[in-house]
Write a protein that holds these residues in place. Sequence first.
Motif, PDB file in Angstrom:
ATOM      1  N   GLY A   1      -6.792 -14.526 -19.842  1.00  0.00           N
ATOM      2  CA  GLY A   1      -6.668 -15.945 -20.122  1.00  0.00           C
ATOM      3  C   GLY A   1      -6.265 -16.713 -18.878  1.00  0.00           C
ATOM      4  O   GLY A   1      -5.243 -16.434 -18.270  1.00  0.00           O
ATOM      5  N   ALA A   2      -7.090 -17.661 -18.481  1.00  0.00           N
ATOM      6  CA  ALA A   2      -6.767 -18.552 -17.360  1.00  0.00           C
ATOM      7  C   ALA A   2      -6.012 -19.745 -17.943  1.00  0.00           C
ATOM      8  O   ALA A   2      -6.560 -20.522 -18.722  1.00  0.00           O
ATOM      9  CB  ALA A   2      -8.034 -19.009 -16.653  1.00  0.00           C
ATOM     10  N   ILE A   3      -4.744 -19.867 -17.601  1.00  0.00           N
ATOM     11  CA  ILE A   3      -3.886 -20.875 -18.210  1.00  0.00           C
ATOM     12  C   ILE A   3      -4.181 -22.256 -17.625  1.00  0.00           C
ATOM     13  O   ILE A   3      -4.168 -22.443 -16.414  1.00  0.00           O
ATOM     14  CB  ILE A   3      -2.401 -20.501 -18.011  1.00  0.00           C
ATOM     15  CG1 ILE A   3      -2.092 -19.178 -18.729  1.00  0.00           C
ATOM     16  CG2 ILE A   3      -1.493 -21.620 -18.526  1.00  0.00           C
ATOM     17  CD1 ILE A   3      -0.710 -18.640 -18.464  1.00  0.00           C
ATOM     18  N   ARG A   4      -4.441 -23.215 -18.513  1.00  0.00           N
ATOM     19  CA  ARG A   4      -4.653 -24.606 -18.108  1.00  0.00           C
ATOM     20  C   ARG A   4      -3.406 -25.456 -18.346  1.00  0.00           C
ATOM     21  O   ARG A   4      -3.161 -26.415 -17.645  1.00  0.00           O
ATOM     22  CB  ARG A   4      -5.807 -25.222 -18.896  1.00  0.00           C
ATOM     23  CG  ARG A   4      -7.168 -24.759 -18.501  1.00  0.00           C
ATOM     24  CD  ARG A   4      -8.201 -25.513 -19.311  1.00  0.00           C
ATOM     25  NE  ARG A   4      -9.531 -25.265 -18.819  1.00  0.00           N
ATOM     26  CZ  ARG A   4     -10.621 -25.603 -19.461  1.00  0.00           C
ATOM     27  NH1 ARG A   4     -10.544 -26.203 -20.636  1.00  0.00           N
ATOM     28  NH2 ARG A   4     -11.799 -25.347 -18.957  1.00  0.00           N
ATOM     29  N   ASN A   5      -2.653 -25.111 -19.404  1.00  0.00           N
ATOM     30  CA  ASN A   5      -1.484 -25.907 -19.765  1.00  0.00           C
ATOM     31  C   ASN A   5      -0.478 -24.984 -20.446  1.00  0.00           C
ATOM     32  O   ASN A   5      -0.860 -24.010 -21.088  1.00  0.00           O
ATOM     33  CB  ASN A   5      -1.895 -27.040 -20.717  1.00  0.00           C
ATOM     34  CG  ASN A   5      -0.812 -28.068 -20.888  1.00  0.00           C
ATOM     35  OD1 ASN A   5       0.124 -28.158 -20.095  1.00  0.00           O
ATOM     36  ND2 ASN A   5      -0.907 -28.857 -21.949  1.00  0.00           N
TER      37      ASN A   5
END
Length: 155
Positions: free
Chosen positions: A36-40
Amino acid sequence: KDCSFLVEYDVLSYIEGIYAYDVFTFGDLSAVTMFGAIRNNSKDFVAPYEDGILGLAYDDHHYTCSPNCAHPAIDSILAQYASSEGLQNVFTMLYGLDEPGYMTLGSIDDRLYKGDIRYTNVTKENFFTIDFKGASVGNSSMFDAPPSHQSIIDS
């Protein structure tokens, strides 16, 4: 279209972002897996140290994902190497205070502990939920939990 995720924890913290594929290398092995690439994220995740999450929880679609597209990284790794490399469905973590910590996938490194490993049953296959009765170090009890208390074991 991006495949997004939202993970909400019981303490009102959260992370959200998109899933991405990449090559995950451990030891001499490499596997294509999803992370998971964290955006927020909520304020209790301290930036810039958390910019991704590698899923090791159960594959039960507990995460809010649109569409349901995520599979834990450990499942992808085992699918590619369990039979050829003899990997088991296990991972271990050792945190270091004054020296580096270790994460071992697919086996247990006997050099990193002394004594016997004591296991407890997972009571709910979402995160690693167990019936929690208390905590002790050696023979010293740290505290006792109320009856029927469940806890999530997390890194």
